[in-house]
Design a protein around this motif. Structure first.
Motif, PDB file in Angstrom:
ATOM      1  N   PRO A  60     -16.716  10.631  12.658  1.00 34.68           N
ATOM      2  CA  PRO A  60     -15.644   9.366  12.333  1.00 34.68           C
ATOM      3  C   PRO A  60     -15.935   8.940  11.003  1.00 34.68           C
ATOM      4  O   PRO A  60     -17.143   8.832  10.612  1.00 34.68           O
ATOM      5  CB  PRO A  60     -16.013   8.644  13.280  1.00 34.68           C
ATOM      6  N   LEU A  61     -14.640   8.312  10.348  1.00 31.26           N
ATOM      7  CA  LEU A  61     -14.928   7.612   9.096  1.00 31.26           C
ATOM      8  C   LEU A  61     -14.417   6.316   9.580  1.00 31.26           C
ATOM      9  O   LEU A  61     -14.764   5.253   8.940  1.00 31.26           O
ATOM     10  CB  LEU A  61     -13.529   8.061   8.122  1.00 31.26           C
ATOM     11  N   SER A  62     -13.992   5.994  10.849  1.00 35.05           N
ATOM     12  CA  SER A  62     -13.627   4.615  11.347  1.00 35.05           C
ATOM     13  C   SER A  62     -13.615   4.966  12.746  1.00 35.05           C
ATOM     14  O   SER A  62     -13.480   6.151  13.255  1.00 35.05           O
ATOM     15  CB  SER A  62     -12.565   3.981  10.664  1.00 35.05           C
ATOM     16  N   GLN A  63     -13.130   3.927  13.371  1.00 30.54           N
ATOM     17  CA  GLN A  63     -12.770   4.369  14.914  1.00 30.54           C
ATOM     18  C   GLN A  63     -11.530   4.739  15.256  1.00 30.54           C
ATOM     19  O   GLN A  63     -11.103   5.222  16.209  1.00 30.54           O
ATOM     20  CB  GLN A  63     -12.580   2.505  15.609  1.00 30.54           C
ATOM     21  N   THR A  64     -10.603   4.989  14.153  1.00 30.86           N
ATOM     22  CA  THR A  64      -9.322   5.912  14.257  1.00 30.86           C
ATOM     23  C   THR A  64      -9.178   7.099  13.390  1.00 30.86           C
ATOM     24  O   THR A  64      -8.329   7.563  13.615  1.00 30.86           O
ATOM     25  CB  THR A  64      -8.168   4.631  14.043  1.00 30.86           C
ATOM     26  N   VAL A  65     -10.182   7.196  12.573  1.00 32.86           N
ATOM     27  CA  VAL A  65      -9.963   8.332  11.642  1.00 32.86           C
ATOM     28  C   VAL A  65     -11.297   9.529  11.743  1.00 32.86           C
ATOM     29  O   VAL A  65     -12.472   8.709  11.728  1.00 32.86           O
ATOM     30  CB  VAL A  65      -9.859   7.849  10.186  1.00 32.86           C
ATOM     31  N   ALA A  66     -11.306  10.405  11.851  1.00 34.12           N
ATOM     32  CA  ALA A  66     -12.095  11.423  12.076  1.00 34.12           C
ATOM     33  C   ALA A  66     -11.799  12.637  10.805  1.00 34.12           C
ATOM     34  O   ALA A  66     -10.834  12.972  10.539  1.00 34.12           O
ATOM     35  CB  ALA A  66     -12.448  12.136  13.231  1.00 34.12           C
ATOM     36  N   GLN A  88      -9.919  18.742   7.388  1.00 29.87           N
ATOM     37  CA  GLN A  88      -8.910  18.215   8.136  1.00 29.87           C
ATOM     38  C   GLN A  88      -9.078  16.598   8.660  1.00 29.87           C
ATOM     39  O   GLN A  88     -10.300  16.287   8.618  1.00 29.87           O
ATOM     40  CB  GLN A  88      -9.291  18.985   9.553  1.00 29.87           C
ATOM     41  N   VAL A  89      -7.939  15.811   8.447  1.00 31.32           N
ATOM     42  CA  VAL A  89      -8.175  14.309   8.796  1.00 31.32           C
ATOM     43  C   VAL A  89      -7.613  14.155  10.008  1.00 31.32           C
ATOM     44  O   VAL A  89      -6.258  14.416  10.295  1.00 31.32           O
ATOM     45  CB  VAL A  89      -7.875  13.613   7.559  1.00 31.32           C
ATOM     46  N   LEU A  90      -8.205  13.521  10.967  1.00 27.59           N
ATOM     47  CA  LEU A  90      -7.369  12.999  12.268  1.00 27.59           C
ATOM     48  C   LEU A  90      -7.305  11.577  12.316  1.00 27.59           C
ATOM     49  O   LEU A  90      -8.394  10.953  12.130  1.00 27.59           O
ATOM     50  CB  LEU A  90      -8.210  13.774  13.563  1.00 27.59           C
ATOM     51  N   TRP A  91      -6.006  11.183  12.789  1.00 26.54           N
ATOM     52  CA  TRP A  91      -5.718   9.740  12.872  1.00 26.54           C
ATOM     53  C   TRP A  91      -5.261   9.366  14.132  1.00 26.54           C
ATOM     54  O   TRP A  91      -4.454   9.915  14.668  1.00 26.54           O
ATOM     55  CB  TRP A  91      -4.788   9.468  11.679  1.00 26.54           C
ATOM     56  N   GLN A  92      -5.811   8.720  14.937  1.00 24.96           N
ATOM     57  CA  GLN A  92      -5.676   8.347  16.346  1.00 24.96           C
ATOM     58  C   GLN A  92      -5.838   6.623  16.262  1.00 24.96           C
ATOM     59  O   GLN A  92      -7.001   6.152  16.950  1.00 24.96           O
ATOM     60  CB  GLN A  92      -6.773   8.837  17.386  1.00 24.96           C
TER      61      GLN A  92
END
Length: 838
Positions: free
Chosen positions: A228-234, A268-272
């Motif tokens: 994770p880069l933050s709680q919403t981005v990995a 890859q960047v995942l945004w949730q």
């Protein structure tokens, strides 16, 4: 016709593709921010797979052996996550662990695990990937036609099959789907699809690394890290690098050739931002820069050329002798530059949202391919052809939208797909000082004058704009418990706009034209002919399929499928035949679409408390207007063009079996019997033993095959003969056992694994020839080592353990001198691998 505008048009298309990607990606991202009622990834919103009964060992329907095969294998073959055993499709699944353990790091090695997959490559551009014997014509690639086997990576369609030559990069699993897949996939595929899923970003920190060393200076490193880069981005980053010394020694350059030199990167960047939204932005880049791809002398065979124009006489006249007549001495003397520079890459945006109707998925992607080859087209150490290269650049933009939803009785998938591609190729071929004596008739005084052909140069500019759009869908109607009907429909539009320009100049800088009657010019244009034409193709196609499946008992699924499919028509971009005045025969500039009728029945079963999986399938595919490669017997006139064979049929039986009686032992067996033949092809090109003589007049009988100076038929009837590249029998199998042990201060297991593949003989020429049958062969691989449950692994491995001599492909050089050259398969290789994950 403005041929000179291609370069500018290519630049505009590349900029337009990037603009389309950026605009669409921005719009989708904005949509995600504005829509709180969206879904996570499509894979997360479907129901989880059923688990094996407590106390049993689950047996997955997968290829390969390894330590982590417990549990059901989940696939997305039908654009929803489900167990492989519940999918009424003939499908082979290869997990990422199996890919790593068996050293199957590209599609070429994957075919040793999946018997119905055929892969042939004389270089990255001239690569064919077929399933059940069909897909693309065997031989030189023609950019004006479509693939019959679709290659998808994380839902993104890869238009150029050159991508199959690269290393797999951070792969979770590969699904090889057999049979038409057009009602569920973006690009229509008549033979099947290779669906590659990479490992995705995670919100738990994890990583993996692997290093391998071996003989032939083999070096391979793989690494991936996710977190994770933050709680919403990995984010997930991965790389792979492979290098290996060549396997053929070139006595001219004093270097090893046909080496491996691969580099791959993926991010890859995942945004949730919420539980109802998932957007993944991905980018990748891969490159190859080996000194490749050369061949070795295999044999000669008698043709119907005059005896003084066949290989032995031509070589003797110039005092030429190959360095070795034993192809498995792996020695050549190619004197032209060799290169296989190959770059692919791109970016994609995948967004998944949930509506009241179902799950909506959007995939926007832009990709490029740059190809910079150099070849020795005369396949000898003589300066006959001193330059042969066809660098090419491709851009593609794709947009796909899918809606999947439904209820207890009916569920569905609906899709729309748009594809835009631009290909530009700049070819050069130049003849050298040995060309006159080799290519012109010895009875002509011109053959004794090296200046006639020395410096003769053809400069080609080839362009293609390709647009495709489709609407497709599939409905699942659960008629009664256990009985499901799945009809599908696809409406497709294709448009291709191509142009071909070949300008020929001689060593004095003069244009070679059809207007001149100068004997020197006449001889020169018989070797390299000028040509210019433009061609357009567009058409609509409707295809459909229906599958009926029935759960005959618990863990026993029966299914039957009928599909009416097509492969879109194409344009010839390697040149077409000319008439007596030199004008291109434009009737040959397009090829009709293939019309496909496909029938299949199958059973999927799990027995012995899920320890044993047995899947069987029987199929028949009839193709009208099969797109076949036609070669011209004259050297340099054409590189091969496309034509339609009246009818082709492939039929066969397949078995996929896996066994895991305990956590200490597992095995698999996959087998295929394939009968793939031309049912009607009465005007096919003739094989070399029937070519090169005086062309028979109407009603005149042809000479016996291999009669020097004989009468050659105008064309040959090869109806009933086998399609190229297809073995009647092909098998793959493997077994692995392990025992618990404490080693290096850690609890783990020692293991021993053996896997292998066997195939019967196959034809290596579009028209079967007595000179180009490749003998069947068996390859055996071994690995043994130690692994821990924590993810550490160290093992020794050997591929082609018994150092079997075999050919991947044989080739007939143009000119029909009787020379046969080949690509020998890899010799025995061995090494050590260390792997860890955390």
């Amino acid at each position: 016709m403005q041929f000179s505008s291609r370069g500018a048009r290519y630049g505009r298309v590349r900029r337009r593709a990037r603009h389309h990607f950026a605009t669409t990606a921005g719009a989708l991202a904005a949509l995600g921010i504005a829509s709180p009622a969206l879904a996570r990834q499509e894979a997360q919103q479907v129901s989880a797979a059923p688990q094996a009964d407590e106390g049993t060992v689950s047996s997955p329907s997968s290829v390969g052996t390894g330590a982590q095969d417990a549990g059901d294998i989940l696939v997305t073959a039908r654009r929803r996550k489900e167990t492989v055993q519940s999918v009424p499709i003939a499908i082979a699944v290869v997990g990422g662990e199996h890919i790593d353990s068996t050293g199957s790091f590209n599609v070429g090695r994957l075919q040793q695990l999946v018997p119905t997959l055929q892969y042939y490559s004389s270089n990255p551009r001239n690569t064919a990937v077929n399933i059940r014997g069909i897909g693309v014509p065997f031989g030189l690639t023609n950019d004006g036609i479509e693939q019959g086997v679709g290659i998808y990576v994380d839902d993104v369609y890869f238009a150029r099959v050159a991508s199959a030559t690269f290393d797999f990069l951070d792969v979770e699993r590969i699904e090889v789907l057999r049979g038409p897949q057009g009602t569920l996939y973006g690009k229509n595929t008549t033979a099947g699809a290779i669906n590659i899923s990479t490992r995705q970003p995670t919100f738990d920190f994890e990583g993996r690394a692997e290093v391998s060393i071996g003989n032939l200076a083999f070096r391979q490193a793989k690494a991936a890290v996710s977190g994770p880069l933050s709680q919403t981005v990995a984010v997930r980053l991965a790389l792979s690098s492979t290098s290996r010394r060549g396997t053929i020694w070139n006595t001219t350059s004093q270097r090893w050739i046909n080496e491996q030199d691969n580099l791959g990167l993926r991010a890859q960047v995942l945004w949730q931002p919420t539980d109802t939204l998932s957007v993944t932005l991905a980018g990748d880049y891969s490159q190859q820069d080996p000194e490749c791809c050369g061949t070795v002398y295999v044999r000669t065979g008698a043709t119907q050329r005059a005896l003084n124009r066949q290989y032995a006489a031509l070589a003797a006249a110039q005092g030429y002798q190959v360095p070795s007549t034993d192809p498995f001495a792996r020695v050549t003397d190619l004197d032209a530059s060799l290169n296989a520079g190959n770059k692919v890459g791109g970016a994609s945006l995948r967004a998944v949202l949930e509506t009241g109707l179902g799950t909506l998925t959007s995939i926007t992607a832009w990709r490029f391919w740059d190809w910079k080859p150099e070849n020795d087209r005369d396949f000898t150490g003589l300066a006959v052809t001193t330059l042969s290269q066809n660098p090419s650049q491709q851009d593609q933009f794709t947009q796909e939208l899918r809606l999947a939803g439904g209820g207890e009785r009916i569920d569905y998938t609906l899709g729309a797909f748009y594809f835009r591609q631009s290909v530009d190729t700049q070819g050069s071929q130049q003849q050298g000082p040995a060309a006159s004596a080799w290519l012109l008739s010895p009875s002509s005084a011109l053959s004794q004058d090296p200046s006639v052909l020395d410096g003769l140069t053809a400069t080609n500019n080839i362009g293609l704009d390709n647009t495709s759009a489709a609407l497709y869908g599939q409905l699942n109607w659960h008629i009664v418990p256990g009985l499901t009907l799945r009809p599908g429909l696809r409406l497709n539009y294709d448009s291709k706009d191509g142009d071909y320009l070949s300008v020929v100049t001689n060593g004095e800088g003069e244009l070679v034209t059809y207007d001149s009657t100068d004997p020197r010019i006449v001889a020169q244009r018989g070797v390299l002919a000028p040509q210019a034409f433009g061609v357009k193709y567009h058409d609509w196609n409707l295809s459909y399929d229906a599958t009926l499946s029935y759960e005959a008992a618990r863990d026993v699924l029966l299914y039957a499928t009928y599909a009416r499919s097509f492969k879109s028509g194409g344009v010839n971009l390697n040149g077409v035949p000319s008439d007596a005045s030199g004008a291109p025969i434009l009737a040959a500039a397009t090829v009709a679409p293939e019309k496909v009728n496909h029938y299949e029945i199958g059973v999927k079963s799990r027995l012995w408390d899920h320890r044993l999986t047995i899947n069987l399938a029987a199929f028949r595919t009839d193709i009208a207007n099969y797109q076949a490669l036609v070669t011209n017997g004259s050297l340099g006139v054409l590189r091969g063009y496309l034509a339609n064979a009246d009818a082709v049929r492939t039929q066969g039986v397949e078995a996929d079996i896996s066994l895991r009686p305990s956590a200490r032992f597992n095995a698999y067996f996959n087998g295929a019997w394939t009968d793939a033949t031309y049912r009607r092809f009465t005007d096919a090109p003739c094989p070399p033993e029937l070519s090169g003589g005086t062309t028979a007049a109407d009603g005149q009988a042809a000479s016996a095959p291999g009669t020097p100076g004989g009468i050659s038929p105008q064309n040959c009837d090869i109806s009933g003969q086998r399609l190229p590249g297809v073995s009647e029998w092909s098998l793959s199998y493997g077994v692995e056992g392990n025992a618990p042990v404490r080693l290096l201060g850690q609890e783990g297991a020692v293991f021993l694994g053996i896997d292998g593949s066997t195939r019967s003989n196959f034809s290596s020429n579009p028209s079967p020839s007595a000179y180009t049958w490749v003998d069947g062969y068996t390859l055996t691989n071994l690995r043994t080592g130690f692994r821990t449950e924590a993810g550490f692994e160290i093992y020794l491995w050997a591929r082609n353990l018994f150092d079997t001599d075999y050919f991947e492909q044989l080739q007939v050089p143009s000119g029909n001198t009787g020379l046969i050259v080949g690509n020998p398969g890899d010799p025995r290789t061995y090494g050590l691998t260390l792997r860890t994950q955390f």
